[in-house]
Design a protein around this motif. Structure first.
Motif, PDB file in Angstrom:
ATOM      1  N   MET A   1       0.826  -1.193   0.000  1.00 55.91           N
ATOM      2  CA  MET A   1       0.000   0.000   0.000  1.00 55.91           C
ATOM      3  C   MET A   1       0.867   1.253   0.000  1.00 55.91           C
ATOM      4  SD  MET A   1      -3.037   1.024   2.567  1.00 55.91           S
ATOM      5  CE  MET A   1      -4.465   1.577   1.718  1.00 55.91           C
ATOM      6  N   GLY A   2       1.594   1.523   1.070  1.00 57.75           N
ATOM      7  CA  GLY A   2       2.460   2.690   1.118  1.00 57.75           C
ATOM      8  C   GLY A   2       1.917   3.813   1.974  1.00 57.75           C
ATOM      9  N   PHE A   3       2.781   4.753   2.249  1.00 60.02           N
ATOM     10  CA  PHE A   3       2.472   5.868   3.131  1.00 60.02           C
ATOM     11  C   PHE A   3       1.451   6.822   2.527  1.00 60.02           C
ATOM     12  CE2 PHE A   3       3.266  10.301   4.255  1.00 60.02           C
ATOM     13  CZ  PHE A   3       3.028  10.253   5.616  1.00 60.02           C
ATOM     14  N   LYS A   4       0.549   7.301   3.384  1.00 57.68           N
ATOM     15  CA  LYS A   4      -0.382   8.388   3.064  1.00 57.68           C
ATOM     16  C   LYS A   4      -0.379   9.327   4.258  1.00 57.68           C
ATOM     17  CE  LYS A   4      -3.463   5.663   0.180  1.00 57.68           C
ATOM     18  NZ  LYS A   4      -4.789   5.095   0.024  1.00 57.68           N
ATOM     19  N   GLU A   5      -0.463  10.637   3.992  1.00 63.56           N
ATOM     20  CA  GLU A   5      -0.463  11.613   5.088  1.00 63.56           C
ATOM     21  C   GLU A   5      -1.485  11.221   6.143  1.00 63.56           C
ATOM     22  OE1 GLU A   5       1.488  14.398   5.744  1.00 63.56           O
ATOM     23  OE2 GLU A   5       2.672  13.725   4.040  1.00 63.56           O
ATOM     24  N   ASN A  65      12.896   7.057   4.866  1.00 62.55           N
ATOM     25  CA  ASN A  65      11.956   8.004   4.277  1.00 62.55           C
ATOM     26  C   ASN A  65      10.556   7.520   4.638  1.00 62.55           C
ATOM     27  OD1 ASN A  65      10.980   6.114   2.233  1.00 62.55           O
ATOM     28  ND2 ASN A  65      12.904   6.468   1.145  1.00 62.55           N
ATOM     29  N   LYS A  66       9.547   8.202   4.157  1.00 61.76           N
ATOM     30  CA  LYS A  66       8.173   7.850   4.533  1.00 61.76           C
ATOM     31  C   LYS A  66       7.836   6.404   4.177  1.00 61.76           C
ATOM     32  CE  LYS A  66       6.970  11.774   2.517  1.00 61.76           C
ATOM     33  NZ  LYS A  66       6.194  12.865   1.924  1.00 61.76           N
ATOM     34  N   ASP A  67       8.266   5.964   3.014  1.00 61.48           N
ATOM     35  CA  ASP A  67       7.912   4.617   2.571  1.00 61.48           C
ATOM     36  C   ASP A  67       8.703   3.528   3.293  1.00 61.48           C
ATOM     37  OD1 ASP A  67       5.898   5.411   0.735  1.00 61.48           O
ATOM     38  OD2 ASP A  67       7.448   5.963  -0.711  1.00 61.48           O
ATOM     39  N   THR A  68      10.000   3.753   3.513  1.00 63.17           N
ATOM     40  CA  THR A  68      10.774   2.733   4.224  1.00 63.17           C
ATOM     41  C   THR A  68      10.313   2.639   5.679  1.00 63.17           C
ATOM     42  OG1 THR A  68      12.585   4.313   4.616  1.00 63.17           O
ATOM     43  CG2 THR A  68      12.810   2.823   2.726  1.00 63.17           C
ATOM     44  N   LEU A  73       7.978  -0.012  10.248  1.00 64.78           N
ATOM     45  CA  LEU A  73       7.188   0.099  11.472  1.00 64.78           C
ATOM     46  C   LEU A  73       6.059  -0.924  11.569  1.00 64.78           C
ATOM     47  CD1 LEU A  73       7.085   3.976  11.824  1.00 64.78           C
ATOM     48  CD2 LEU A  73       8.277   2.354  13.327  1.00 64.78           C
ATOM     49  N   GLU A  74       5.752  -1.588  10.477  1.00 63.68           N
ATOM     50  CA  GLU A  74       4.749  -2.656  10.545  1.00 63.68           C
ATOM     51  C   GLU A  74       5.305  -3.856  11.311  1.00 63.68           C
ATOM     52  OE1 GLU A  74       1.687  -5.204   7.762  1.00 63.68           O
ATOM     53  OE2 GLU A  74       3.412  -4.258   6.806  1.00 63.68           O
ATOM     54  N   ASN A  75       6.577  -4.165  11.069  1.00 69.37           N
ATOM     55  CA  ASN A  75       7.200  -5.318  11.717  1.00 69.37           C
ATOM     56  C   ASN A  75       8.720  -5.156  11.637  1.00 69.37           C
ATOM     57  OD1 ASN A  75       8.185  -7.815  12.536  1.00 69.37           O
ATOM     58  ND2 ASN A  75       6.560  -8.962  11.507  1.00 69.37           N
ATOM     59  N   PRO A  76       9.313  -4.429  12.595  1.00 69.44           N
ATOM     60  CA  PRO A  76      10.748  -4.145  12.531  1.00 69.44           C
ATOM     61  C   PRO A  76      11.631  -5.382  12.406  1.00 69.44           C
ATOM     62  CG  PRO A  76       9.720  -2.742  14.160  1.00 69.44           C
ATOM     63  CD  PRO A  76       8.674  -3.729  13.724  1.00 69.44           C
ATOM     64  N   LYS A  77      11.301  -6.442  13.113  1.00 66.76           N
ATOM     65  CA  LYS A  77      12.149  -7.643  13.080  1.00 66.76           C
ATOM     66  C   LYS A  77      12.068  -8.376  11.740  1.00 66.76           C
ATOM     67  CE  LYS A  77      12.481  -8.463  18.024  1.00 66.76           C
ATOM     68  NZ  LYS A  77      13.883  -8.144  18.156  1.00 66.76           N
ATOM     69  N   LYS A  78      10.980  -8.209  11.036  1.00 68.36           N
ATOM     70  CA  LYS A  78      10.871  -8.799   9.699  1.00 68.36           C
ATOM     71  C   LYS A  78      11.644  -7.944   8.691  1.00 68.36           C
ATOM     72  CE  LYS A  78       7.532 -10.183   6.172  1.00 68.36           C
ATOM     73  NZ  LYS A  78       6.116 -10.193   5.789  1.00 68.36           N
ATOM     74  N   ASP A  98      -0.076   8.021  10.769  1.00 68.20           N
ATOM     75  CA  ASP A  98      -0.136   9.084  11.776  1.00 68.20           C
ATOM     76  C   ASP A  98       1.230   9.302  12.424  1.00 68.20           C
ATOM     77  OD1 ASP A  98      -2.863   9.324  11.259  1.00 68.20           O
ATOM     78  OD2 ASP A  98      -3.483   8.250  13.073  1.00 68.20           O
ATOM     79  N   LEU A  99       1.892   8.231  12.802  1.00 67.47           N
ATOM     80  CA  LEU A  99       3.198   8.344  13.455  1.00 67.47           C
ATOM     81  C   LEU A  99       4.233   8.967  12.515  1.00 67.47           C
ATOM     82  CD1 LEU A  99       5.065   7.868  15.852  1.00 67.47           C
ATOM     83  CD2 LEU A  99       5.428   5.536  14.998  1.00 67.47           C
ATOM     84  N   ILE A 100       4.273   8.526  11.287  1.00 65.04           N
ATOM     85  CA  ILE A 100       5.246   9.057  10.325  1.00 65.04           C
ATOM     86  C   ILE A 100       4.962  10.529  10.034  1.00 65.04           C
ATOM     87  CG2 ILE A 100       6.081   8.870   7.942  1.00 65.04           C
ATOM     88  CD1 ILE A 100       5.524   5.765   8.282  1.00 65.04           C
ATOM     89  N   THR A 101       3.700  10.900   9.938  1.00 68.58           N
ATOM     90  CA  THR A 101       3.340  12.306   9.730  1.00 68.58           C
ATOM     91  C   THR A 101       3.860  13.150  10.891  1.00 68.58           C
ATOM     92  OG1 THR A 101       1.410  11.700   8.411  1.00 68.58           O
ATOM     93  CG2 THR A 101       1.408  13.910   9.387  1.00 68.58           C
ATOM     94  N   PHE A 102       3.688  12.668  12.104  1.00 67.80           N
ATOM     95  CA  PHE A 102       4.228  13.359  13.279  1.00 67.80           C
ATOM     96  C   PHE A 102       5.756  13.438  13.211  1.00 67.80           C
ATOM     97  CE2 PHE A 102       6.207  12.602  17.469  1.00 67.80           C
ATOM     98  CZ  PHE A 102       5.979  13.847  18.039  1.00 67.80           C
TER      99      PHE A 102
END
Length: 108
Positions: A1-5, A65-68, A73-78, A98-102
Motif C-alpha cells: 500500500m504505502g504511506f499516506k499523510e 523516508n516515509k515509505d521505508t 514500522l509494521e514489523n521491525p524484526k521482519k 499518523d506516526l510518520i506524519t508526526f
C-alpha cells in the motif's frame, strides 16, 4: 500500500505511548535504549553516532523516508532480521501513517 499523510496529533500520542520510552526526538538529546531520531528522514540505517547498533542494522543500508518507515514500522524484526528493536510494530496502516506524519516535523 504505502504511506499516506496522517494525523500528526494522533501520531504524537502514538509516539508518546509507544516510542518515547526508547527514543528521543530533539537535536542534541541523547540516545536511550533506542537511537535519537533527530534528522531521521534521509539518514541511513545504523548511523546515529554513539549508538550501538547490531550488524544487521548497519548492513541494511537503506535510507529512512516515509515509505521505508511505513514498511519497517509494521514489523521491525521482519524488515531488519537481527535488529535489537524489541517493538512489535504498528499493524494498522493508519497508525503508521499518523506516526510518520508526526515524525516528519518533530525530527527536523
Amino acid at each position: 500500500m504505502g504511506f499516506k499523510e496522517g494525523d500528526a496529533k494522533k501520531g504524537a500520542n502514538l509516539f508518546k505511548t509507544r516510542c518515547a520510552q526508547c527514543h528521543t526526538l530533539g537535536e542534541g538529546e541523547g540516545n536511550k535504549i533506542g537511537p535519537n531520531l533527530h534528522g531521521l528522514f534521509g539518514r541511513h540505517t545504523g548511523s546515529v553516532e554513539g549508538f550501538s547498533y547490531t550488524d544487521a542494522n548497519k548492513a541494511k543500508g537503506i535510507e529512512w523516508n516515509k515509505d521505508t518507515l511505513f514498511e519497517y514500522l509494521e514489523n521491525p524484526k521482519k524488515y531488519i532480521p537481527g535488529t535489537k528493536m524489541a517493538f512489535g510494530g504498528l499493524k494498522k496502516d493508519k497508525d503508521r501513517n499518523d506516526l510518520i506524519t508526526f515524525l516528519q516535523d518533530s525530527t527536523k
